[in-house]
Design an enzyme around this catalytic site. Structure first.
Site, PDB file in Angstrom:
ATOM      1  N   TYR A 137       0.834  -1.221   0.000  1.00 56.75           N
ATOM      2  CA  TYR A 137       0.000   0.000   0.000  1.00 56.75           C
ATOM      3  C   TYR A 137       0.864   1.266   0.000  1.00 56.75           C
ATOM      4  O   TYR A 137       0.636   2.193  -0.776  1.00 56.75           O
ATOM      5  CB  TYR A 137      -0.883  -0.066   1.247  1.00 56.75           C
ATOM      6  CG  TYR A 137      -1.760   1.124   1.519  1.00 56.75           C
ATOM      7  CD1 TYR A 137      -2.947   1.316   0.811  1.00 56.75           C
ATOM      8  CD2 TYR A 137      -1.434   2.036   2.524  1.00 56.75           C
ATOM      9  CE1 TYR A 137      -3.770   2.396   1.094  1.00 56.75           C
ATOM     10  CE2 TYR A 137      -2.248   3.117   2.813  1.00 56.75           C
ATOM     11  CZ  TYR A 137      -3.423   3.296   2.091  1.00 56.75           C
ATOM     12  OH  TYR A 137      -4.232   4.364   2.379  1.00 56.75           O
ATOM     13  N   LYS A 141       1.148   4.270  -2.987  1.00 55.16           N
ATOM     14  CA  LYS A 141       0.773   5.676  -2.760  1.00 55.16           C
ATOM     15  C   LYS A 141       1.965   6.604  -3.043  1.00 55.16           C
ATOM     16  O   LYS A 141       1.777   7.705  -3.563  1.00 55.16           O
ATOM     17  CB  LYS A 141       0.294   5.865  -1.323  1.00 55.16           C
ATOM     18  CG  LYS A 141      -1.037   5.185  -1.017  1.00 55.16           C
ATOM     19  CD  LYS A 141      -2.201   6.086  -1.383  1.00 55.16           C
ATOM     20  CE  LYS A 141      -3.536   5.452  -1.087  1.00 55.16           C
ATOM     21  NZ  LYS A 141      -4.672   6.289  -1.481  1.00 55.16           N
ATOM     22  N   ASN A 166      -4.017   8.474  10.164  1.00 52.23           N
ATOM     23  CA  ASN A 166      -5.110   7.492  10.260  1.00 52.23           C
ATOM     24  C   ASN A 166      -6.450   8.219  10.381  1.00 52.23           C
ATOM     25  O   ASN A 166      -6.585   9.126  11.204  1.00 52.23           O
ATOM     26  CB  ASN A 166      -4.924   6.593  11.492  1.00 52.23           C
ATOM     27  CG  ASN A 166      -3.752   5.642  11.348  1.00 52.23           C
ATOM     28  OD1 ASN A 166      -2.759   5.977  10.701  1.00 52.23           O
ATOM     29  ND2 ASN A 166      -3.836   4.481  11.950  1.00 52.23           N
ATOM     30  N   HIS A 180      -9.135  -0.870  10.130  1.00 53.95           N
ATOM     31  CA  HIS A 180      -8.145  -0.135  10.902  1.00 53.95           C
ATOM     32  C   HIS A 180      -8.463  -0.289  12.388  1.00 53.95           C
ATOM     33  O   HIS A 180      -9.509  -0.811  12.756  1.00 53.95           O
ATOM     34  CB  HIS A 180      -8.174   1.351  10.524  1.00 53.95           C
ATOM     35  CG  HIS A 180      -7.565   1.626   9.190  1.00 53.95           C
ATOM     36  ND1 HIS A 180      -8.306   1.680   8.040  1.00 53.95           N
ATOM     37  CD2 HIS A 180      -6.278   1.858   8.828  1.00 53.95           C
ATOM     38  CE1 HIS A 180      -7.503   1.932   7.020  1.00 53.95           C
ATOM     39  NE2 HIS A 180      -6.270   2.044   7.462  1.00 53.95           N
TER      40      HIS A 180
HETATM   41  P1  NAP Z   1     -12.815   3.016   1.999  1.00 56.21           P
HETATM   42  O1  NAP Z   1     -13.874   3.388   2.972  1.00 56.21           O
HETATM   43  O2  NAP Z   1     -12.203   1.675   2.088  1.00 56.21           O
HETATM   44  O3  NAP Z   1     -13.446   3.187   0.540  1.00 56.21           O
HETATM   45  C1  NAP Z   1     -12.742   2.777  -0.584  1.00 56.21           C
HETATM   46  C2  NAP Z   1     -13.468   3.304  -1.800  1.00 56.21           C
HETATM   47  O4  NAP Z   1     -12.702   2.932  -2.960  1.00 56.21           O
HETATM   48  C3  NAP Z   1     -14.875   2.731  -1.992  1.00 56.21           C
HETATM   49  O5  NAP Z   1     -15.741   3.731  -2.472  1.00 56.21           O
HETATM   50  C4  NAP Z   1     -14.658   1.661  -3.053  1.00 56.21           C
HETATM   51  O6  NAP Z   1     -15.798   1.412  -3.849  1.00 56.21           O
HETATM   52  C5  NAP Z   1     -13.565   2.327  -3.890  1.00 56.21           C
HETATM   53  N1  NAP Z   1     -12.840   1.334  -4.680  1.00 56.21           N
HETATM   54  C6  NAP Z   1     -12.076   0.306  -4.229  1.00 56.21           C
HETATM   55  N2  NAP Z   1     -11.620  -0.423  -5.271  1.00 56.21           N
HETATM   56  C7  NAP Z   1     -12.111   0.176  -6.395  1.00 56.21           C
HETATM   57  C8  NAP Z   1     -12.017  -0.114  -7.791  1.00 56.21           C
HETATM   58  N3  NAP Z   1     -11.309  -1.156  -8.250  1.00 56.21           N
HETATM   59  N4  NAP Z   1     -12.646   0.705  -8.655  1.00 56.21           N
HETATM   60  C9  NAP Z   1     -13.379   1.757  -8.220  1.00 56.21           C
HETATM   61  N5  NAP Z   1     -13.497   2.091  -6.918  1.00 56.21           N
HETATM   62  C10 NAP Z   1     -12.892   1.281  -6.027  1.00 56.21           C
HETATM   63  O7  NAP Z   1     -11.640   4.082   1.988  1.00 56.21           O
HETATM   64  P2  NAP Z   1     -11.514   5.431   2.849  1.00 56.21           P
HETATM   65  O8  NAP Z   1     -11.146   5.021   4.228  1.00 56.21           O
HETATM   66  O9  NAP Z   1     -12.698   6.291   2.583  1.00 56.21           O
HETATM   67  O10 NAP Z   1     -10.212   6.072   2.210  1.00 56.21           O
HETATM   68  C11 NAP Z   1     -10.291   7.124   1.258  1.00 56.21           C
HETATM   69  C12 NAP Z   1      -8.880   7.495   0.840  1.00 56.21           C
HETATM   70  O11 NAP Z   1      -8.147   7.916   1.989  1.00 56.21           O
HETATM   71  C13 NAP Z   1      -8.071   6.342   0.248  1.00 56.21           C
HETATM   72  O12 NAP Z   1      -7.329   6.821  -0.842  1.00 56.21           O
HETATM   73  C14 NAP Z   1      -7.168   5.898   1.377  1.00 56.21           C
HETATM   74  O13 NAP Z   1      -5.986   5.318   0.882  1.00 56.21           O
HETATM   75  C15 NAP Z   1      -6.913   7.208   2.082  1.00 56.21           C
HETATM   76  N6  NAP Z   1      -6.558   7.096   3.505  1.00 56.21           N
HETATM   77  C16 NAP Z   1      -7.379   6.396   4.345  1.00 56.21           C
HETATM   78  C17 NAP Z   1      -7.024   6.315   5.682  1.00 56.21           C
HETATM   79  C18 NAP Z   1      -7.893   5.569   6.678  1.00 56.21           C
HETATM   80  O14 NAP Z   1      -7.472   5.462   7.859  1.00 56.21           O
HETATM   81  N7  NAP Z   1      -9.048   5.070   6.298  1.00 56.21           N
HETATM   82  C19 NAP Z   1      -5.854   6.954   6.161  1.00 56.21           C
HETATM   83  C20 NAP Z   1      -5.067   7.657   5.263  1.00 56.21           C
HETATM   84  C21 NAP Z   1      -5.437   7.720   3.921  1.00 56.21           C
HETATM   85  P3  NAP Z   1     -16.896   0.273  -3.437  1.00 56.21           P
HETATM   86  O15 NAP Z   1     -17.691   0.859  -2.292  1.00 56.21           O
HETATM   87  O16 NAP Z   1     -17.715   0.081  -4.637  1.00 56.21           O
HETATM   88  O17 NAP Z   1     -16.111  -0.936  -3.032  1.00 56.21           O
HETATM   89  P1  GDP Z   2      -1.632   1.109  10.916  1.00 58.20           P
HETATM   90  O1  GDP Z   2      -1.753   2.409  11.628  1.00 58.20           O
HETATM   91  O2  GDP Z   2      -1.407   1.252   9.466  1.00 58.20           O
HETATM   92  O3  GDP Z   2      -0.624   0.198  11.557  1.00 58.20           O
HETATM   93  O4  GDP Z   2      -3.039   0.350  10.979  1.00 58.20           O
HETATM   94  P2  GDP Z   2      -4.179   0.158  12.057  1.00 58.20           P
HETATM   95  O5  GDP Z   2      -5.132   1.289  12.025  1.00 58.20           O
HETATM   96  O6  GDP Z   2      -4.744  -1.210  11.759  1.00 58.20           O
HETATM   97  O7  GDP Z   2      -3.492   0.194  13.521  1.00 58.20           O
HETATM   98  C1  GDP Z   2      -2.751  -0.895  13.937  1.00 58.20           C
HETATM   99  C2  GDP Z   2      -2.265  -0.727  15.366  1.00 58.20           C
HETATM  100  O8  GDP Z   2      -3.364  -0.918  16.282  1.00 58.20           O
HETATM  101  C3  GDP Z   2      -1.262  -1.844  15.652  1.00 58.20           C
HETATM  102  O9  GDP Z   2      -0.338  -1.407  16.615  1.00 58.20           O
HETATM  103  C4  GDP Z   2      -2.169  -2.938  16.226  1.00 58.20           C
HETATM  104  O10 GDP Z   2      -1.426  -3.854  17.044  1.00 58.20           O
HETATM  105  C5  GDP Z   2      -3.140  -2.117  17.057  1.00 58.20           C
HETATM  106  N1  GDP Z   2      -4.461  -2.763  17.305  1.00 58.20           N
HETATM  107  C6  GDP Z   2      -4.948  -3.079  18.538  1.00 58.20           C
HETATM  108  N2  GDP Z   2      -6.164  -3.644  18.442  1.00 58.20           N
HETATM  109  C7  GDP Z   2      -6.482  -3.649  17.097  1.00 58.20           C
HETATM  110  C8  GDP Z   2      -7.621  -4.081  16.351  1.00 58.20           C
HETATM  111  O11 GDP Z   2      -8.625  -4.557  16.863  1.00 58.20           O
HETATM  112  N3  GDP Z   2      -7.551  -3.922  14.986  1.00 58.20           N
HETATM  113  C9  GDP Z   2      -6.462  -3.359  14.356  1.00 58.20           C
HETATM  114  N4  GDP Z   2      -6.474  -3.216  13.023  1.00 58.20           N
HETATM  115  N5  GDP Z   2      -5.365  -2.961  15.052  1.00 58.20           N
HETATM  116  C10 GDP Z   2      -5.369  -3.096  16.390  1.00 58.20           C
END
Ligand code: NAP
Ligand code: GDP
Length: 314
Positions: A137, A141, A166, A180
């Site tokens: 991942y 990115k 996050n 997560h």
């Molecule tokens: P998410 O809830 O997992 O949603 C992912 C989205 O991507 C969904 O709308 C999904 O569509 C779409 N998608 C996945 N595969 C696809 C494909 N092959 N073609 C078209 N669409 C596709 O993600 P999020 O948490 O909202 O994250 C949004 C952005 O923030 C991402 O770029 C992620 O990398 C970034 N980001 C997230 C976090 C975090 O903690 N969540 C942290 C830092 C950065 P469907 O619903 O149809 O599957």
């Molecule tokens: P990261 O920040 O990319 O490492 O991803 P996560 O959001 O999954 O956070 C992971 C951290 O949370 C690690 O240190 C895990 O050991 C801890 N952790 C504790 N409990 C959980 C759980 O229920 N789910 C996940 N995903 N992580 C957990």
């Protein structure tokens, strides 16, 4: 002026949609929110058809194959492949169909795991390797950041990258294997409370993380897309850091779960121990921006999860 939002059905996409609906200066009909069933972004033919048909003016590219630590460890090759393909296809067609400006979403997972200093700033993104859990991942990115710069230089585009830490909030993926940490903990406390069983936090609880509420991130996306006149890639964080142990205790209290019943599952990886990044540039660009505090954001997320248990992603 039409803005296409990829990943419109994900956590950030849905929060963004709510924010746009409430914003009196924006018209919801000017935004097209896409899911993977509207267009599989890994398929170049479908992506070209989409851009040809919609001819957007702006793009907010959120779609990605995303997951927590344990998914990142388990599915490196697939996450790399899907994200590189999606990002390349979207960038190539955005440029070909003359989308001048867009937001491209990175993640603090891309930063080195052995950096020369903490907190890490935007200039350190490619300094050395990301954590081993992020070789799929994280590198996918990083490549998107390079390619945005290439398009900006060669074709005079304005493809801006944002680097959130996050994220968490309503509409997150609460799947017990792939999520997560925050949605994982919320879901597991919910289940353990039902059967009154003990709870295992994964890992030692020592790793440190920074968190941003996804509505805050959504508001910032709109500011960067429509107001910002610079060209800087910016980290999106509010500088607060919390250990996984403190986070677990906080979520257990907000979930009304007895904290004395919590132990550690040391067979589970800790992942990266620390990935502290610096929010100074963002503070300089938007000094007035106020982040939602973690307890308030968590309370809203827990309430949302409980009220939407039957239909949410899990
Ligand atoms: P998410 O809830 O997992 O949603 C992912 C989205 O991507 C969904 O709308 C999904 O569509 C779409 N998608 C996945 N595969 C696809 C494909 N092959 N073609 C078209 N669409 C596709 O993600 P999020 O948490 O909202 O994250 C949004 C952005 O923030 C991402 O770029 C992620 O990398 C970034 N980001 C997230 C976090 C975090 O903690 N969540 C942290 C830092 C950065 P469907 O619903 O149809 O599957
Ligand atoms: P990261 O920040 O990319 O490492 O991803 P996560 O959001 O999954 O956070 C992971 C951290 O949370 C690690 O240190 C895990 O050991 C801890 N952790 C504790 N409990 C959980 C759980 O229920 N789910 C996940 N995903 N992580 C957990």
């Amino acid at each position: 002026m039409i803005t296409v939002v990829t990943g419109g059905t994900g956590m950030v996409g849905k929060c963004l949609r709510e924010i746009i609906k409430k914003n009196k200066e924006l018209n919801e009909n000017d935004f097209i929110f896409l899911s993977s069933s509207d267009c599989d972004l890994t398929n170049i033919t479908q992506v070209e058809e989409l851009f040809k048909r919609i001819k957007p003016n702006y793009i907010i590219h959120l779609a990605a194959n995303v997951g927590g630590l344990y998914k990142n460890l388990r599915e490196k090759t697939q996450m790399f492949k899907d994200n590189v393909r999606m990002n390349e296809n979207v960038l190539e067609m955005a440029n070909k169909y003359n989308v001048q400006r867009g937001i491209f979403c990175l993640s603090s997972c891309i930063f080195p795991h052995n950096p020369s200093k903490y907190p890490m700033d935007e200039s350190m993104m490619h300094e050395s390797e990301p954590h081993p859990s992020n070789q799929g991942y994280g590198y996918s990115k990083r490549m998107m950041e390079i390619q945005c710069k290439n398009y900006n230089e060669q074709f005079k585009r304005e493809y801006l990258c944002l680097i959130p830490v996050n994220l968490y909030g309503p509409y997150d993926n609460f799947n017990l294997e792939d999520s997560h940490v925050i949605p994982g903990l919320i879901h597991r406390f919910y289940k353990n409370k039902q059967d009154n069983s003990s709870f295992q936090m994964y890992g030692t609880g020592k790793p440190l993380r920074q968190f941003v509420f996804s509505y805050d991130f959504s508001e910032l996306i709109l500011k960067f897309l429509f107001e910002y006149s610079g060209d800087k890639t910016s980290i999106i964080c509010c500088n607060d850091e919390i250990s996984i142990n403190e986070l677990t205790m906080l979520i257990s209290r907000l979930s009304n779960y007895d904290t004395n019943k919590i132990t550690c599952d040391l067979t589970k990886s800790d992942g990266c121990m620390k990935k502290t990044v610096d929010g100074s540039l963002l503070k300089q660009i938007y000094p007035e921006f106020k982040f939602t505090s973690l307890p308030i954001g968590l309370e809203k997320t827990i309430k949302w999860f409980e009220n939407n248990y039957d239909q949410c992603r899990k």
